[in-house]
Each structure stands twice: as structure tokens, then as C-alpha cells.
Design a protein around this motif. Structure first.
Motif, mmCIF file in Angstrom:
data_model
loop_
_atom_site.group_PDB
_atom_site.id
_atom_site.type_symbol
_atom_site.label_atom_id
_atom_site.label_comp_id
_atom_site.label_asym_id
_atom_site.label_seq_id
_atom_site.Cartn_x
_atom_site.Cartn_y
_atom_site.Cartn_z
ATOM 1 N N ARG A 165 26.995 -9.392 -23.009
ATOM 2 C CA ARG A 165 26.396 -8.075 -22.788
ATOM 3 C C ARG A 165 26.351 -7.273 -24.088
ATOM 4 O O ARG A 165 25.364 -6.582 -24.382
ATOM 5 C CB ARG A 165 27.187 -7.314 -21.727
ATOM 6 N N ALA A 166 27.442 -7.365 -24.856
ATOM 7 C CA ALA A 166 27.470 -6.647 -26.138
ATOM 8 C C ALA A 166 26.396 -7.178 -27.082
ATOM 9 O O ALA A 166 25.720 -6.397 -27.769
ATOM 10 C CB ALA A 166 28.854 -6.764 -26.767
ATOM 11 N N ARG A 167 26.245 -8.523 -27.113
ATOM 12 C CA ARG A 167 25.189 -9.089 -27.966
ATOM 13 C C ARG A 167 23.816 -8.654 -27.491
ATOM 14 O O ARG A 167 22.924 -8.359 -28.305
ATOM 15 C CB ARG A 167 25.300 -10.617 -27.974
ATOM 16 N N LEU A 168 23.622 -8.626 -26.171
ATOM 17 C CA LEU A 168 22.326 -8.201 -25.634
ATOM 18 C C LEU A 168 22.043 -6.749 -25.989
ATOM 19 O O LEU A 168 20.929 -6.403 -26.392
ATOM 20 C CB LEU A 168 22.303 -8.394 -24.117
ATOM 21 N N GLU A 169 23.050 -5.893 -25.846
ATOM 22 C CA GLU A 169 22.850 -4.488 -26.201
ATOM 23 C C GLU A 169 22.529 -4.341 -27.681
ATOM 24 O O GLU A 169 21.680 -3.522 -28.062
ATOM 25 C CB GLU A 169 24.101 -3.688 -25.837
ATOM 26 N N GLY A 170 23.222 -5.136 -28.516
ATOM 27 C CA GLY A 170 22.907 -5.089 -29.944
ATOM 28 C C GLY A 170 21.494 -5.550 -30.237
ATOM 29 O O GLY A 170 20.787 -4.958 -31.052
ATOM 30 N N THR A 171 21.076 -6.623 -29.532
ATOM 31 C CA THR A 171 19.718 -7.124 -29.725
ATOM 32 C C THR A 171 18.687 -6.104 -29.276
ATOM 33 O O THR A 171 17.671 -5.878 -29.943
ATOM 34 C CB THR A 171 19.530 -8.446 -28.954
ATOM 35 N N LEU A 172 18.938 -5.468 -28.120
ATOM 36 C CA LEU A 172 18.003 -4.456 -27.629
ATOM 37 C C LEU A 172 17.916 -3.274 -28.588
ATOM 38 O O LEU A 172 16.832 -2.716 -28.804
ATOM 39 C CB LEU A 172 18.439 -3.978 -26.242
ATOM 40 N N ALA A 173 19.059 -2.905 -29.175
ATOM 41 C CA ALA A 173 19.035 -1.811 -30.154
ATOM 42 C C ALA A 173 18.224 -2.196 -31.383
ATOM 43 O O ALA A 173 17.453 -1.383 -31.920
ATOM 44 C CB ALA A 173 20.468 -1.435 -30.551
ATOM 45 N N GLN A 174 18.375 -3.463 -31.834
ATOM 46 C CA GLN A 174 17.596 -3.923 -32.980
ATOM 47 C C GLN A 174 16.112 -3.951 -32.656
ATOM 48 O O GLN A 174 15.275 -3.571 -33.484
ATOM 49 C CB GLN A 174 18.070 -5.305 -33.403
ATOM 50 N N VAL A 175 15.785 -4.416 -31.428
ATOM 51 C CA VAL A 175 14.373 -4.442 -31.021
ATOM 52 C C VAL A 175 13.795 -3.034 -30.991
ATOM 53 O O VAL A 175 12.661 -2.798 -31.433
ATOM 54 C CB VAL A 175 14.244 -5.117 -29.647
ATOM 55 N N ALA A 176 14.582 -2.084 -30.476
ATOM 56 C CA ALA A 176 14.106 -0.697 -30.438
ATOM 57 C C ALA A 176 13.877 -0.158 -31.849
ATOM 58 O O ALA A 176 12.875 0.512 -32.120
ATOM 59 C CB ALA A 176 15.106 0.178 -29.688
ATOM 60 N N ASP A 177 14.818 -0.465 -32.755
ATOM 61 C CA ASP A 177 14.650 -0.006 -34.140
ATOM 62 C C ASP A 177 13.426 -0.641 -34.791
ATOM 63 O O ASP A 177 12.660 0.027 -35.491
ATOM 64 C CB ASP A 177 15.906 -0.340 -34.952
ATOM 65 N N LEU A 178 13.255 -1.958 -34.559
ATOM 66 C CA LEU A 178 12.096 -2.639 -35.137
ATOM 67 C C LEU A 178 10.793 -2.112 -34.553
ATOM 68 O O LEU A 178 9.796 -1.959 -35.269
ATOM 69 C CB LEU A 178 12.212 -4.146 -34.904
ATOM 70 N N SER A 179 10.794 -1.837 -33.243
ATOM 71 C CA SER A 179 9.581 -1.300 -32.614
ATOM 72 C C SER A 179 9.246 0.071 -33.180
ATOM 73 O O SER A 179 8.081 0.387 -33.448
ATOM 74 C CB SER A 179 9.774 -1.222 -31.097
ATOM 75 N N ALA A 180 10.293 0.900 -33.359
ATOM 76 C CA ALA A 180 10.046 2.224 -33.929
ATOM 77 C C ALA A 180 9.542 2.115 -35.364
ATOM 78 O O ALA A 180 8.613 2.833 -35.767
ATOM 79 C CB ALA A 180 11.338 3.058 -33.879
ATOM 80 N N ALA A 181 10.148 1.203 -36.138
ATOM 81 C CA ALA A 181 9.697 1.030 -37.522
ATOM 82 C C ALA A 181 8.265 0.514 -37.574
ATOM 83 O O ALA A 181 7.454 0.951 -38.403
ATOM 84 C CB ALA A 181 10.630 0.065 -38.252
ATOM 85 N N ARG A 182 7.945 -0.426 -36.667
ATOM 86 C CA ARG A 182 6.581 -0.965 -36.648
ATOM 87 C C ARG A 182 5.579 0.121 -36.281
ATOM 88 O O ARG A 182 4.497 0.202 -36.865
ATOM 89 C CB ARG A 182 6.502 -2.109 -35.638
ATOM 90 N N GLU A 183 5.952 0.979 -35.318
ATOM 91 C CA GLU A 183 5.033 2.051 -34.929
ATOM 92 C C GLU A 183 4.867 3.058 -36.071
ATOM 93 O O GLU A 183 3.769 3.557 -36.313
ATOM 94 C CB GLU A 183 5.558 2.749 -33.677
ATOM 95 N N ARG A 184 5.963 3.352 -36.785
ATOM 96 C CA ARG A 184 5.843 4.258 -37.935
ATOM 97 C C ARG A 184 4.935 3.660 -39.001
ATOM 98 O O ARG A 184 4.092 4.370 -39.578
ATOM 99 C CB ARG A 184 7.236 4.545 -38.517
ATOM 100 N N ASN A 185 5.107 2.365 -39.262
ATOM 101 C CA ASN A 185 4.246 1.716 -40.256
ATOM 102 C C ASN A 185 2.793 1.723 -39.817
ATOM 103 O O ASN A 185 1.884 1.910 -40.632
ATOM 104 C CB ASN A 185 4.715 0.282 -40.485
#
Length: 371
Positions: A165-185
Motif C-alpha cells: 500500500r505504501a508503494r502504491l501510494e508513493g507511485t500514485l503521488a509520483q504519477v500525480a506529480d508527473l501529470s501536473a508537470a506534463r500539464e504545466r509543460n
């Protein structure tokens, strides 16, 4: 550090409490021993925190070491077992390896489990003569050992589930950060490619209007008209971006050929000449090529000092290819700015290719996109 399953100790405490009281009621009757038994279980329930080894409780302003809390609870379990006439409280010792697994890890928990089984066998040896030939005691020891094994297995499963669960939460947080960065770009590319181009075009046309104001009023008025068109076009694209805020394909021009012709028409004139050649049959609009044309024309008009610019658009069965050729001063590859970097990223997402050949005397920008 993992946390133990919170309801398991409570269930065991409750079961032992009910069983011990019931045995006292139907057997010798409630007495002082029963009261002590209930009181000790109450103390255990009060001390039962989220884990045995990691909590740091305060006593008189001082921190109590985790090991001391663990030992205190183990002693309380021994006391409960000593005053429990029913013998049911022995099952509580499975909590020692179970909670130790979360606090100290698997190796220590296995050692605690083995120690509990050995301790129970030793207690039988000291208190029950020839217990090893009596089926009920052998059965009790085997059932307790099985309970320890099941408790360790349950703890291992819980730990793995918490880690997953901790790994999944970390992965979801990374995906959210990457999605936000991609949208900003993406928004940054849109602002640069759309507004940047139109502001450049407006500046060019206004310079033309100012230069021809007294020499050729008609050409000056036409330049002002083209600048107004660029301003309106920029406003429309800003509205479209704010409205959709979605994939780039949602804001593609209605027709690439028509959009390019319109673009060239409103940039042509003055000291430079821009031509457009198209061949083949357009299958669908391609925003990436339109943005490539904007980037190439903007750079040629703003930086290169080109007087001749040619835009070639070719459709074939494999895809579409755009070439922007100018006779300007060229540029060094090390000077490539944000616009071309963003264009490369945009084309990469479309699985296309970008080639830039620049030298003193001219630049050729070639972009190919498959269907």
C-alpha cells in the motif's frame, strides 16, 4: 515501520475475558482471583497502543523506552495467566510474536514465538508430572504452537500488505506529480507556440504599418488589419485552451491546409516574401504541424532576417511532412531555445521526427508525423 492490525489484540482480550468470567461463574464462583484477573486484563487493554515496540509513552515527564513497554506487557500477560483458573489466557501469548513482528521484524518475532512455545512446555514440565504422555496437554501445546505460526503468518501478510500500500501510494503521488508537470509543460508550449507567435506577428505587422504609414497608406492599413487578425486569433486560441484544458487533439485546427494558408497570408508582405506549397490529400488536421509552422515562421521572421521563406506541406500514405525553408542568417544548435525544445517534445509525443539544418545563408526545419 509497519503497524499491527489493531483489532486482533482487542478480540483476544475480549474472548479471554468472557471465557475466564464464564468459567468462574459456572465453576468455583467469582472471587478475588476473578477480580484481579479482570483488573489485569483492563490494564493490558489500557496499555495496548498501536504497537508494542515503537510507542514511547511518558511517565512523570520522561520517555519510557519501547523495550520497557514490551517487557511490562509480557509480565502482565504472565500475571494474567497466573490468576486465570480457566487456563484460557495462555492464548494471549501469541500476541508476543505477533506484535513483535511489527515492532522488531521477522527474525525477532520468530525467536519470540519459539521462546513462548518453549516456555509453555517448561511450565507444563514444572507443574504437571508426566504431561508429555497426557493427550490434553500435548494437544494444548500443539494448538498453541499452531496459533503462534498462524499469528506470524498473519503478521507477515499484514506487513506485506502495508508495504504494498505504501508503494502504491508513493507511485500514485509520483504519477500525480508527473501529470501536473506534463500539464504545466503542455500549457507552457501552448502559450509559447500560440501567444508567442501571434505577438510576434502583431509586432511585425505594426512595424510594417508604421514604416508604410506615409509611403503606402493602403499597405499600412492592410498591415494593421493583419495585426488585428493575429490579435483575434490569439484571443480565440486562449479561449479554446482555457475551455478544453485537455489533450492537444481537442484544439486542433479545423483544417491544416486552410490554417497554414491563413497563417502565411497574414505574415506575408513587407521586406519578406512567404510562399506556401501543398501536395497530397489531407486526411485529418494535425496541430503539431501547425505549431511547427508557427515556430519556423516566427524564428525566420524574428531572428534570421530572412527575405524569402517557403513552407512546403506534403501528404502521402505514411503521414504528413512539413518543411520551412528560409534564406536567413541561421543559428548555432547550441542556441536552440525553448520554442524548438518544446516542438521536439510535441513531435515526440506524436511519434514523429524533427530535423533542423541551419547555417549562414539559411535554415531548413523538417517535421514528419505519421498518420
Amino acid at each position: 515501520m509497519s503497524r499491527p492490525v489493531p483489532w486482533i489484540p482487542g478480540v483476544l482480550y475480549g474472548a479471554v475475558l468472557l471465557g475466564g468470567v464464564y468459567y468462574a461463574v459456572i465453576g468455583p464462583g467469582p472471587g478475588a482471583g476473578t477480580a484481579v484477573f479482570v483488573a489485569l486484563l483492563g490494564v493490558l487493554i489500557a496499555l495496548d497502543g498501536r504497537d508494542w515496540g515503537l510507542d514511547r509513552r511518558r511517565w512523570r515527564g520522561r520517555r519510557v523506552p519501547a523495550g520497557a513497554v514490551f517487557v511490562l506487557r509480557a509480565l502482565l500477560l504472565c500475571a494474567v495467566t497466573a490468576v486465570d483458573a480457566s487456563g484460557l489466557s495462555r492464548v494471549l501469548f501469541v500476541l508476543v510474536p505477533f506484535l513483535g513482528f511489527f515492532a522488531y521484524g521477522s527474525a525477532v518475532a520468530v525467536g519470540l514465538g519459539v521462546g513462548c512455545v518453549v516456555t509453555l512446555a517448561g511450565a507444563f514440565t514444572l507443574s504437571v508430572p508426566h504431561w508429555h504422555v497426557r493427550a490434553e496437554y500435548i494437544s494444548d501445546l500443539l494448538m498453541f504452537a499452531l496459533g503462534v505460526v498462524l499469528a506470524l503468518a498473519m503478521a507477515a501478510v499484514a506487513v506485506r500488505e502495508q508495504q504494498a500500500r505504501a508503494r502504491l501510494e508513493g507511485t500514485l503521488a509520483q504519477v500525480a506529480d508527473l501529470s501536473a508537470a506534463r500539464e504545466r509543460n503542455r500549457l507552457a508550449r501552448e502559450i509559447h507556440d500560440s501567444l508567442g507567435h501571434h505577438l510576434t506577428a502583431i509586432g511585425i505587422q505594426l512595424e510594417k504599418a508604421e514604416a508604410f504609414a506615409s509611403l503606402d497608406p493602403q499597405a499600412s492599413a492592410q498591415a494593421v488589419s493583419h495585426a488585428r487578425w493575429s490579435a483575434n486569433r490569439a484571443l480565440d486560441e486562449v479561449r479554446a485552451s482555457v475551455r478544453t484544458l485537455g489533450p492537444e487533439s481537442e484544439s486542433e485546427p479545423a483544417g491544416l491546409s486552410r490554417a497554414l494558408a491563413d497563417l502565411v497570408h497574414h505574415l506575408d508582405g513587407g521586406s519578406r516574401r512567404i510562399t506556401l506549397e501543398m501536395s497530397g490529400v489531407e486526411r485529418r488536421p494535425l496541430l503539431v504541424l501547425y505549431r511547427a509552422a508557427q515556430e519556423g515562421l516566427t524564428n525566420a521572421c524574428r531572428h534570421s532576417g530572412a527575405t524569402e521563406i517557403a513552407v512546403h506541406l506534403t501528404y502521402d500514405k505514411r503521414g504528413a511532412r512539413l518543411r520551412v525553408v528560409d534564406n536567413g542568417s541561421g543559428f548555432d544548435a547550441a542556441e536552440e531555445g525553448f520554442g524548438l525544445t518544446g516542438l521536439r517534445e510535441r513531435v515526440r509525443l506524436a511519434e514523429g521526427t524533427v530535423a533542423i539544418d541551419s547555417a549562414p545563408g539559411g535554415t531548413v526545419l523538417t517535421v514528419g508525423v505519421p498518420w
